[in-house]
Design a protein around this motif. Structure first.
Motif: not given
Length: 256
Positions: A253-256, A16-21, A11-13, A239-246
């Motif tokens: 799997d990020c909660a947004v 001015s970005s919005l932090a995601m867990q 969890q990072c900020l 469904l509340g999950h942002l799936w991110v491929i680095t």
């Protein structure tokens, strides 16, 4: 691959970005797509996986890009051949695309190697079962390298990383209004969720969310930078999950 073990919790900020867990999911994928409660992805060597409960399960076949949505499960292989999953079998669909999207209201859309944009309306999309089924692909004006659809319209990006939205898209009129609206910003890929949410990644690997999208304002109002504590190359939301491929193919799997 199992997702039962959480390797990383961040969890990072940043500014001015919005932090995601986010939690890192075991495994490696180069592309992922989530919709209607399902998650599919492909590996760097074009193996196909789907998330079954808390485990990745391999799906037979070989694809470089896979998509799931109200239109079913579709994909394209290394030779740009198009496939639809019918039952447990990949059935080839006439045509060639480099990227395909099944997020529309029971229609599919995509782009080919020449950046031409196509869609297949609801009836031939849903009813396609194999050889002999009609596939009247319809071409849209313009040129894009990535195209994704949802309930409030379709979004795309071109080789110059310019962003466009097509309004007036319906299951029987998948080409929409045929008038592109340019959206400020620069992205290299963009995905529309089943609920109409829009997320994208820029050339620097930063993830953005489009805010203010409604049925009456499909273009939304502003972009919000989302912090994933790293550089990304692909995203998909459901469904509340942002799936991110680095950039190194890790799965978040990020909660947004």
């Amino acid at each position: 691959m199992s997702v039962r073990v959480i390797i990383l919790l961040v969890q990072c900020l940043l500014g001015s970005s919005l932090a995601m867990q986010c939690q890192e999911v075991p495994g490696r994928l180069k592309q992922i797509d989530a919709s209607v409660g399902q998650v599919f992805g492909v590996t760097d060597n074009n193996l196909i996986f789907t998330l079954y409960g808390d485990r990745w399960t391999q799906v037979p076949g070989s694809l470089k890009h896979v998509t799931v949505g109200p239109s079913g499960v579709w994909g394209v292989n290394q030779n740009n051949a198009i496939y639809k999953l019918v039952g447990a079998t990949w059935v080839q669909v006439p045509g060639l695309l480099t990227q395909v999207d099944a997020g529309g209201d029971q229609f599919v859309a995509g782009v080919n190697m020449y950046d031409a944009i196509y869609c297949l309306a609801q009836s031939p999309t849903v009813e396609y079962r194999g050889a002999g089924s009609p596939t009247p692909w319809q071409q849209l004006p313009g040129a894009l390298v990535y195209y994704s659809c949802g309930p409030n319209g379709c979004w795309g990006v071109n080789r110059g990383q310019d962003i466009y939205v097509m309004k007036g898209v319906t299951p029987t009129a998948c080409r929409g209004s045929l008038n592109w609206q340019h959206i400020p910003g620069k992205l290299v890929m963009i995905e529309v969720g089943t609920d109409g949410s829009v997320y994208g990644v820029n050339a620097g690997g930063d993830v953005y969310r489009r805010d203010g999208i409604t049925a009456s304002n499909p273009a939304g109002t502003t972009w919000t930078l989302l912090s994933t504590c790293g550089k990304s190359k692909h995203v998909s939301y459901d469904l509340g999950h942002l799936w991110v491929i680095t950039r190194d193919d890790r799965i978040l799997d990020c909660a947004v």
